[in-house]
Motif scaffolding. Sequence first.
Motif: not given
Length: 629
Positions: A307-309, A318-319, A354-356
């Motif tokens: 996912x980009x944003x 990333x999933x 790995x995500x914010x």
Amino acid sequence: MTARSMRARAAGYSCALIALAMPGTGFAQTLDTTALEEVVVSASRTGLKPREIGSSFSVIDAEDLQANQVTVLRDLLQDLPGIQISNNRPGGFSNLSIRGSDNDQVLVLIDGIELGDPSSTSTQFQMDHLTALDVSRIEVLRGNQSSLYGSDAIGGVINIVTRRATEDGLTLNGEMEGGSFGTFNGGASLYGKTGPLDVRLSVTGHRNDGPSLAAPTAGPSVEPDAYSRYGFSGRIGYQITDNLEIVATGFLSRTDSDLDGTGTDVSSNDNVEKDEDAAAIQVNHKAFDGRWRNSLLASYYQAERLYFGRSTRPEGDQYLGKKRNLNYTSAFDATEWLSVVVGGNLEEESTDQITSFSGDFIEKVDTKSVFGEVALKPLENLTLTGAFRYDDNSQFGGFDTYRGTVAYVLPAALAGGDLKLRASYGTGAKAPGLYQLYDPTYGNPNLTVEESQGWDAGFDLNWADPQINLTVNYFESHVEDEIEFILNGYRMGGESKSKGVEFGATAQITPWLSVSQSYTYLSSRKLPANTWKGRPRHSGATSVTIYPLEDLSITARARFKSENLSSGVNRPVDGFVTVDLLVSYRVNDQLELYGRVVNLFDKDYMLNWGNSTYGLSGFVGVRASLNVL
């Protein structure tokens, strides 16, 4: 129009459709349960024929897919009794429900490969990117099937079988279409067979430029949202001996989708890139003139979403989910009236996140399973089955499920038509997903298995001349210990009950006229408050096809749904009726031209709140086949 008037209109339309269908109309792929002699693979591990199956099922074949000009499989599934989808845009995130189930309670198989993303909320599979090219057959099995297929099969099973070369030679098939919103869709397949070896290699691609995902009536819609996809798939099979074969299959898919918030659309770079890969190797052996059949299948499925944003990591959130299965099945026809199946399955699910958004974690879980099934035919035209399964999960221990069915055929019971009476009862189980268990922000490691019980009863009536098929089902299901998202995390304790009626029919009235009909009434409630779960109470599809010339077909198709509240934002969506027009002309055995007008009357509607659908739009295409060798 008020909600009450819309419901009345939908109910009236439902009655009108049923009245139209009662003389013998219907959707060919929804029935034909006694006329067909091909084994329905998903309905029983023992290999029963349609007339012997006590469960409710539907079959779609390649001719159905081409006649309905299907590019994404999800789009035709919505025309079957009991099935509802929440999005019909190419690449649009869609939930598929069978008899009121959630999307994660429906198991999807392709050539035996279990599809399910362990990095998703609950290991669910999204059918948004599955194309129709090279699909030979789709079997839809409704109701609790966990005793046959384990977790994820509370609502049912969708089994997809791809094509294979069956005659010696080399054939090239291709199709291409374009139309509204800058749409381009195409694909090509090379089939080959020589002696014991058969191969297939396929490539597909899709691109459209919009419009916006956000519905204009729900909020601002200022930018188009594009979607693109390309993929490859293949098969290679080798008949080592008359009794032994080995088959390898697989596919990969790469997609890129623009994203918008529900009910609003702002100019941004938010998007998701999704990569999917799957592969399987299967060894099949038979002995004693085919009475003893053994199958060993090793499969692998992986999905990665980036996912980009504005709020993600620069390199994307990333999933990554992986699912591995090893399955062994042994079926033995002891006598003409007794068949027995035993088997086992090893499954490993893993995720790397790995995500914010909610944090990072790496986890896995494995499940060991044993299962068995018995099919009895004590009397002519009577078939009884019983199945049992035990699953041992490394996170929360063991659980068992079971299932029983009965089918009885009365030949020439009604004016020469064969009548099959059937019923089934089964229990189901759904394991929590790794995200629900271990996500650093929202996870709950104390979650356990969702449990369900369900039954159905109905009949199938089939005439050979004229060709008329009719099916009616009544069903109930009860799910306990459902996993719910409350405030800032997941917890157990949800409960729901669904019941309803499914109706389907098909009729070739004359050589130049055929009609089809499906209709579902669904009551889906949350307990103990007995509140509406939000699924449409009425849904269905009507199709009328005429053949003014031998090689020309013209189809008018109407789809409808009543009001729903299933989008998760507690905002109702009005019911609707849409009409499509499809035309096809076969120039010769190698070339076909076709076109369709979608949403002929430019109906402004939503399948779930805030997400747009196509208005009036048109598409034209061509299919060709060439014998190379």
